[in-house]
Design a protein around this motif. Structure first.
Motif, PDB file in Angstrom:
ATOM      1  N   SER A 104      42.859  86.331  21.759  1.00 22.34           N
ATOM      2  CA  SER A 104      41.794  86.958  22.545  1.00 22.34           C
ATOM      3  C   SER A 104      42.390  88.074  23.374  1.00 22.34           C
ATOM      4  O   SER A 104      42.902  87.844  24.467  1.00 22.34           O
ATOM      5  CB  SER A 104      41.191  85.942  23.516  1.00 22.34           C
ATOM      6  N   MET A 153      43.555  79.370  17.571  1.00 21.62           N
ATOM      7  CA  MET A 153      42.809  80.437  18.256  1.00 21.62           C
ATOM      8  C   MET A 153      43.075  80.264  19.747  1.00 21.62           C
ATOM      9  O   MET A 153      42.837  79.181  20.291  1.00 21.62           O
ATOM     10  CB  MET A 153      41.312  80.328  17.981  1.00 21.62           C
ATOM     11  N   HIS A 160      35.824  86.125  14.952  1.00 22.41           N
ATOM     12  CA  HIS A 160      37.000  85.241  14.817  1.00 22.41           C
ATOM     13  C   HIS A 160      36.991  84.500  13.484  1.00 22.41           C
ATOM     14  O   HIS A 160      38.041  84.241  12.911  1.00 22.41           O
ATOM     15  CB  HIS A 160      37.038  84.213  15.946  1.00 22.41           C
ATOM     16  N   HIS A 178      31.646  78.692  22.517  1.00 22.33           N
ATOM     17  CA  HIS A 178      30.820  79.243  21.436  1.00 22.33           C
ATOM     18  C   HIS A 178      31.609  79.252  20.125  1.00 22.33           C
ATOM     19  O   HIS A 178      31.053  79.066  19.040  1.00 22.33           O
ATOM     20  CB  HIS A 178      30.330  80.649  21.795  1.00 22.33           C
ATOM     21  N   MET A 179      32.912  79.460  20.239  1.00 24.44           N
ATOM     22  CA  MET A 179      33.775  79.437  19.055  1.00 24.44           C
ATOM     23  C   MET A 179      33.826  78.045  18.445  1.00 24.44           C
ATOM     24  O   MET A 179      33.693  77.876  17.229  1.00 24.44           O
ATOM     25  CB  MET A 179      35.196  79.870  19.485  1.00 24.44           C
ATOM     26  N   VAL A 239      41.889  75.136  19.159  1.00 25.95           N
ATOM     27  CA  VAL A 239      41.310  76.168  20.013  1.00 25.95           C
ATOM     28  C   VAL A 239      41.750  75.918  21.451  1.00 25.95           C
ATOM     29  O   VAL A 239      41.341  74.930  22.065  1.00 25.95           O
ATOM     30  CB  VAL A 239      39.764  76.157  19.918  1.00 25.95           C
ATOM     31  N   ALA A 257      32.247  85.383  18.299  1.00 25.09           N
ATOM     32  CA  ALA A 257      32.795  84.178  17.658  1.00 25.09           C
ATOM     33  C   ALA A 257      32.855  84.388  16.147  1.00 25.09           C
ATOM     34  O   ALA A 257      33.833  84.024  15.484  1.00 25.09           O
ATOM     35  CB  ALA A 257      31.943  82.960  18.014  1.00 25.09           C
ATOM     36  N   ASP A 258      31.814  85.033  15.603  1.00 30.01           N
ATOM     37  CA  ASP A 258      31.798  85.291  14.168  1.00 30.01           C
ATOM     38  C   ASP A 258      32.940  86.230  13.750  1.00 30.01           C
ATOM     39  O   ASP A 258      33.503  86.087  12.659  1.00 30.01           O
ATOM     40  CB  ASP A 258      30.441  85.878  13.773  1.00 30.01           C
TER      41      ASP A 258
END
Ligand code: UFG
Length: 325
Positions: free
Chosen positions: A114, A70, A233, A15-16, A5, A230-231
């Motif tokens: 993103s 990510m 993702h 948060h991810m 990440v 985040a969800d």
């Protein structure tokens, strides 16, 4: 399953990382800490590094051997992008190319990007769907649209590379457990400004424009809770892991609130009154920006849990008063 990440110490990235950790993924954060914080990385290793340093990236890829990447690391302040376009193109575009090149060298072929509703500029149709033309109206949006085009071309090149680009609408709120949240200096976003004003950090809140062609004259936005984002993702990652093809999805709830409605909600949720003044329009604000969110719901089965402005504001407020916000 190992996920690298970038920008994992920042607001959305942290948060991810938390959600990935909770779901049992192995995670490594690569972040230069220019706006992020080491305390925000709750799972996995944090490597402090910049995407400009390809050798450092190579080291990390060689050791960690990610299955997917990510990519959150980017500059995000629209007015700054107008004043410093080169800074934005270098970090958001050139550094993304560095990352993609290192991924290619190490055979890492799954990428989640993103992106932003800023790629649409001022859309002709609301709610705006993914098929609308990319027509950004500021350098920040241009950098996101440029990377999307690079990803499309790379994905069509015949190389092993698949990506999902997620176009975020207005991301807000904080971890409901209160462990992480928004923590940048000089925030410009409405919900953060409003809760900080409620807290007393700012003397008053300005409403930028009350003569827009909307029911109450103020701009309408689609606010999405950062954990639901985040969800999104996670479902995108699962889609790529199951062999899904490259694609682009809006991330919003599909309905919006005006600036005045947000301000009222902040006053109600926090129980604090504060001074609000009407100010001139801010340059580059589309009157209404609301996602058509059917595609991500139908194709990826994304089911948001926090589609509730009061909850978004409540978590932002709790972070502000109890956390490090
Ligand atoms: N606003 C105010 N007062 C403030 C702050 C904001 O009235 O103190 C208004 C803005 O004018 C706008 C709305 O509140 O109408 C929302 O503004 P934000 O700054 O919170 O968010 P934006 O919609 O401008 O920004 C979002 C993303 C950007 C993206 C942009 C695309 O955060 O990354 O949408 O339009 F580029």
């Amino acid at each position: 399953m190992r996920v690298l990440v970038t920008g994992g110490a920042g607001y959305i990235g942290s948060h991810m990382v938390k959600l990935l950790g909770e779901r049992g993924y192995e995670v490594l954060t690569y972040d230069n800490l220019s706006t992020g914080h080491d305390w925000a990385v709750l799972y996995g290793r944090l490597v402090v590094g910049d995407l400009a340093y390809k050798d450092k990236l190579r080291e990390v890829f060689g050791e960690f051997k990610p299955d997917a990447v990510m990519h959150f690391a980017a500059y995000i302040v629209v007015p700054e992008s107008v004043r410093e376009p080169l800074k934005y193109y270098r970090n958001n575009v050139v550094n993304t190319i560095n990352l993609l090149e290192v991924m290619e060298e190490f055979g890492v072929d799954k990428f989640i990007f993103s992106s932003s509703a800023a790629v649409y500029g001022i859309p002709e149709k609301i709610p705006v769907s993914e098929g609308a033309p990319l027509n950004p109206i500021n350098p920040y949006g241009e950098t996101k649209a440029t990377v999307e085009r690079i990803l499309r071309d790379l994905s069509n090149s015949g190389k092993d590379f698949r990506y999902v680009s997620l176009r975020y609408f207005n991301v807000a709120g904080a971890d409901p457990e209160g462990k992480i949240g928004f923590a940048y200096p000089n925030p410009t976003h409405l919900i953060i400004r409003a809760v900080k004003t409620a807290k007393g950090e700012f003397e008053r809140l300005e409403i930028y424009g009350t003569d827009y062609p909307t029911p109450d004259g103020t701009c309408i936005r689609d606010y999405i809770h950062v954990v639901d984002l985040a969800d999104a993702h996670i479902v995108a990652l699962e889609y790529l892991l199951e062999g899904g093809q490259s694609d682009v999805f809006n991330c919003g709830y599909g309905h919006g609130y005006s600036v005045k409605e947000v301000v009222e909600t902040v006053k109600r949720v926090t129980g604090r009154d504060f001074k609000v003044v009407e100010a001139p329009r801010r340059e580059g604000d589309p009157p209404v920006l609301v996602a058509d969110s059917k595609k991500i719901r139908e194709r990826l089965g994304w089911e948001p849990k926090y589609d509730d402005l009061k909850f978004i504001v409540k978590t932002a407020w709790e972070w502000e008063v109890k956390g490090r916000g």
